[in-house]
Design an enzyme around this catalytic site. Sequence first.
Site, mmCIF file in Angstrom:
data_model
loop_
_atom_site.group_PDB
_atom_site.id
_atom_site.type_symbol
_atom_site.label_atom_id
_atom_site.label_comp_id
_atom_site.label_asym_id
_atom_site.label_seq_id
_atom_site.Cartn_x
_atom_site.Cartn_y
_atom_site.Cartn_z
ATOM 1 N N HIS A 107 0.008 5.502 7.146
ATOM 2 C CA HIS A 107 0.135 5.429 5.695
ATOM 3 C C HIS A 107 0.237 5.857 5.224
ATOM 4 C CE1 HIS A 107 -2.678 1.587 5.584
ATOM 5 N NE2 HIS A 107 -1.828 1.584 4.230
ATOM 6 N N ASP A 164 -5.440 7.332 9.390
ATOM 7 C CA ASP A 164 -5.325 5.579 10.252
ATOM 8 C C ASP A 164 -3.735 5.430 10.903
ATOM 9 O OD1 ASP A 164 -3.305 5.690 7.949
ATOM 10 O OD2 ASP A 164 -4.719 4.585 7.134
ATOM 11 N N SER A 179 0.873 -1.419 -0.184
ATOM 12 C CA SER A 179 0.439 -0.506 -0.091
ATOM 13 C C SER A 179 0.983 0.989 0.326
ATOM 14 C CB SER A 179 -0.981 -0.142 1.240
ATOM 15 O OG SER A 179 0.036 -0.190 2.330
ATOM 16 N N ASN A 226 4.146 -5.871 5.932
ATOM 17 C CA ASN A 226 2.756 -6.657 6.557
ATOM 18 C C ASN A 226 3.577 -7.547 6.584
ATOM 19 O OD1 ASN A 226 0.396 -4.147 5.774
ATOM 20 N ND2 ASN A 226 1.006 -5.171 2.670
ATOM 21 N N GLY A 233 -2.017 -3.819 1.377
ATOM 22 C CA GLY A 233 -2.103 -5.308 2.006
ATOM 23 C C GLY A 233 -1.140 -6.880 1.420
#
Length: 235
Positions: free
Chosen positions: A213, A210, A60, A126, A97
Amino acid sequence: MSALSENLRSDFTKLARAAVRHLAKPWGVLLLALVALHPWPIFAATPPVTTGPILVVGDSLSAEYGLKRGTGWVALMEKQLASEKKAVRVVNASISGDTTSGGRSRLPALLAQHKPSLVVLELGGNDALRGLPLDMTEKNLTVMTQAAKKAGARVLLVGMQVPPNYGSAYSATFHGLFEKIARAEKAALVPFFLKGIADVDAAAANFQADRIHPNEQSQARMLANVWPELKKIIP
């Protein structure tokens, strides 16, 4: 025939005729005859050397998650390449992801389809966030690096770090595996992708809501972290 070629031929022919007038030897006539029979060659411009694209395989952080299209660091890299007159196409094969296992499974088809000259591997974050075994992450990145090299591409590994709350041993091992692979496989390395973004005071201002990011304003800094190493190995 172009005007330049015609003029060159005319000038050379005049010189040859002048030489013949002053030469009593028979081969002077032969020289003039050869000039008349074989026109001055037209030298075409050498065609530019074409190379395969830069293939970015990431998650991402490279897939413009939460960002307006065309504002991510990969898009900025394309603009930077164009501004420096580097005719290299960029293929962004990043998926939000994605893990190193996903990248490893996707890479063979991407290499066959795009035939890149350079592969940027921005994966592993991730894996760490999910607490996956680091020996698996290391193996996946190693296999991907080797596959890209076997396909004739140079490789740039983009290193990451995880917050200290994952434990000092896990964090240190994760951060170190990128350098370990780069050294073993003779690949280029960006030590920390989010340097100047995640490791500064008031880092929250550099991220989306969030807090995972980076926001649009941070994309230029991400490119600045990648560009020096990328520029060294662009074909």
